[in-house]
Design a protein around this motif. Structure first.
Motif, PDB file in Angstrom:
ATOM      1  N   TRP A  98       0.817  -1.210   0.000  1.00 45.32           N
ATOM      2  CA  TRP A  98       0.000   0.000   0.000  1.00 45.32           C
ATOM      3  C   TRP A  98       0.852   1.261   0.000  1.00 45.32           C
ATOM      4  N   ARG A 102       0.155   3.879  -2.849  1.00 39.19           N
ATOM      5  CA  ARG A 102      -0.385   5.187  -2.472  1.00 39.19           C
ATOM      6  C   ARG A 102       0.426   6.331  -3.080  1.00 39.19           C
ATOM      7  N   ALA A 257     -15.680   3.198   4.014  1.00 38.48           N
ATOM      8  CA  ALA A 257     -14.614   2.589   4.811  1.00 38.48           C
ATOM      9  C   ALA A 257     -14.297   3.471   6.012  1.00 38.48           C
ATOM     10  N   LYS A 259     -10.967   3.935   8.991  1.00 40.24           N
ATOM     11  CA  LYS A 259      -9.762   3.478   9.657  1.00 40.24           C
ATOM     12  C   LYS A 259     -10.172   2.916  11.013  1.00 40.24           C
ATOM     13  N   LEU A 306      -3.168  -2.986   6.008  1.00 39.80           N
ATOM     14  CA  LEU A 306      -2.340  -2.484   4.926  1.00 39.80           C
ATOM     15  C   LEU A 306      -0.996  -2.036   5.479  1.00 39.80           C
ATOM     16  N   TRP A 315      -8.027  -1.190   8.701  1.00 41.31           N
ATOM     17  CA  TRP A 315      -9.195  -0.591   8.053  1.00 41.31           C
ATOM     18  C   TRP A 315     -10.391  -1.531   8.105  1.00 41.31           C
ATOM     19  N   GLY A 317     -13.709  -2.154   5.761  1.00 34.19           N
ATOM     20  CA  GLY A 317     -14.358  -1.868   4.490  1.00 34.19           C
ATOM     21  C   GLY A 317     -15.819  -2.264   4.533  1.00 34.19           C
ATOM     22  N   PHE A 321     -17.349  -0.227  -0.273  1.00 36.11           N
ATOM     23  CA  PHE A 321     -15.938  -0.487  -0.537  1.00 36.11           C
ATOM     24  C   PHE A 321     -15.814  -1.757  -1.376  1.00 36.11           C
ATOM     25  N   LYS A 331      -7.939  -4.594  -2.979  1.00 35.21           N
ATOM     26  CA  LYS A 331      -8.255  -3.645  -1.914  1.00 35.21           C
ATOM     27  C   LYS A 331      -7.354  -2.418  -1.983  1.00 35.21           C
ATOM     28  N   MET A 335      -8.889   1.257  -2.040  1.00 38.56           N
ATOM     29  CA  MET A 335      -8.425   2.237  -1.060  1.00 38.56           C
ATOM     30  C   MET A 335      -7.900   3.491  -1.749  1.00 38.56           C
ATOM     31  N   TYR A 338     -10.947   5.414  -2.786  1.00 40.80           N
ATOM     32  CA  TYR A 338     -11.588   6.003  -1.608  1.00 40.80           C
ATOM     33  C   TYR A 338     -10.831   7.235  -1.124  1.00 40.80           C
ATOM     34  N   GLN A 339      -9.517   7.127  -0.998  1.00 39.69           N
ATOM     35  CA  GLN A 339      -8.738   8.243  -0.454  1.00 39.69           C
ATOM     36  C   GLN A 339      -8.601   9.388  -1.455  1.00 39.69           C
TER      37      GLN A 339
END
Length: 365
Positions: A98, A102, A257, A259, A306, A315, A317, A321, A331, A335, A338-339
């Protein structure tokens, strides 16, 4: 479209991740892909003479009323691509954690361009959100992750990619032969030139990167011009993404989702490889999981872990999600969507002055 056929096409679209079609294409610049595509086309095979291709043509002639000569001419133009075979054998997303994933998709530039895209298509996004029940920022984020808002749609000829994977890649031949069939049918339906259409190395097409089966099941002619043009019409692409998510179960107004904080010694046992939400929040709390966000008590979630820049991230979901993962079964992908959606929405809200024009509209990137 008959219900059973639609369900079958939907099932095919859910296999998108297995084909490795989308994200690896996003990890490379569109110009580089185009260059690779041109440089690595093999000596042209005569596909029309191969036994499996003859059987493929027989099927389309018998069951889809194609002209045999037409199919022989089309497939006679297809080229085998060594680059396609190279990329399909080592999809980049399988090698990333991740924290690396990211960094690719959560850049300030991608967020800013998302704000620009939203500002340019605000009216369409607003209408589509009301009609389909899918939030504008989720639609923007999917397009942002898939093709950098239409900038990186892939430089491979779809006919070459799908022919190569259908007839020269045995591990996934069945899947891609189905996609090639869908591609030829949709080209006929939409009056498209199969020799000109481009996409990812696995045949994902246009601004939303639809595989041919997804195109036929979910693409929308939102402009009303008689063609679902997901290559050049942003309006069609926006509505098509929303339609895809709605038809795959998106629930309007529901959480995506959260955290989570973990405690105790049982929380690791609750971690699931699947992102399908099966456990209630109460069950997860009993295992030491507590969502940071306020969630409805009756919600079900999937717990997952992650590897972030600062160590493990935990997280939960929810159903929506999981719906995002039907677009790409990862995933990490969901993610990122989503972010990115969250950050684009936040930036868009702060960039809309009283004049009603976004900062991005006043000062292009």
């Amino acid at each position: 479209m008959a219900l059973m056929e639609k369900r079958f096409l939907k099932l095919q679209s859910l296999r998108l991740m297995a084909a490795g079609a989308v994200i690896s294409g996003c990890l490379m610049a569109g110009s580089a892909i185009a260059a690779d595509a041109e440089k690595t086309v093999s000596k042209k095979p005569d596909y029309a003479l191969q036994p499996e291709v003859k059987a493929f043509i027989d099927d389309l002639v018998k069951n889809e009323k194609f002209s045999r000569q037409e199919l022989q001419d089309v497939l006679g133009k297809a080229n085998k691509s060594d680059r396609v075979l190279e990329l399909i054998s080592r999809p980049a997303e399988k090698r990333l954690e991740w924290k690396g994933y990211r960094k690719i998709f959560m850049t300030q530039e991608r967020i800013d361009r998302g704000v620009t895209f939203w500002g340019a298509h605000e009216k369409t996004l607003s209408r589509v959100e009301k009609e389909y029940g899918v939030p504008a920022h989720i639609i923007v984020a999917i397009i942002g992750v898939e093709t950098y808002y239409g900038r990186q749609t892939g430089g491979f000829k779809v006919l070459d990619a799908l022919s190569t994977l259908s007839f020269d890649y045995p591990p996934r031949s069945k899947f891609f032969t189905k996609q090639l069939k869908e591609f030829l049918i949709l080209a006929r339906e939409q009056k498209l030139d199969v020799s000109e259409l481009t996409g990812s190395y696995a045949g994902a097409m246009g601004i939303p990167q639809f595989m041919p089966s997804s195109y036929r099941a979910y693409a929308v002619d939102y402009t009303g011009d008689g063609q679902s043009n997901i290559w050049k019409q942003e309006e069609d692409a926006i509505a098509s993404v929303a339609n895809y998510l709605r038809e795959n179960g998106w629930k309007a107004g529901k959480p995506i989702a959260s955290k989570a904080k973990v405690t105790g010694t049982k929380y690791e046992k609750a971690v699931s490889d699947s992102v399908r939400p099966k456990k209630t929040l109460k069950q997860l709390e009993g295992s030491g999981w507590r969502p940071v966000a306020v969630l409805p008590e009756a919600s079900k979630a999937a717990a997952f872990k992650l590897e972030g820049d600062k160590g493990a991230e935990y997280w939960l979901g929810m159903h929506n999600f999981y719906v995002i993962t039907t677009y790409n079964r990862s995933k990490l992908y969901a993610m990122a969507v989503y972010q990115l959606a969250r950050d684009v929405k936040s930036s868009y809200k702060t960039s809309v002055p009283k004049s009603g024009k976004t900062v991005a509209e006043k000062k292009p990137l």
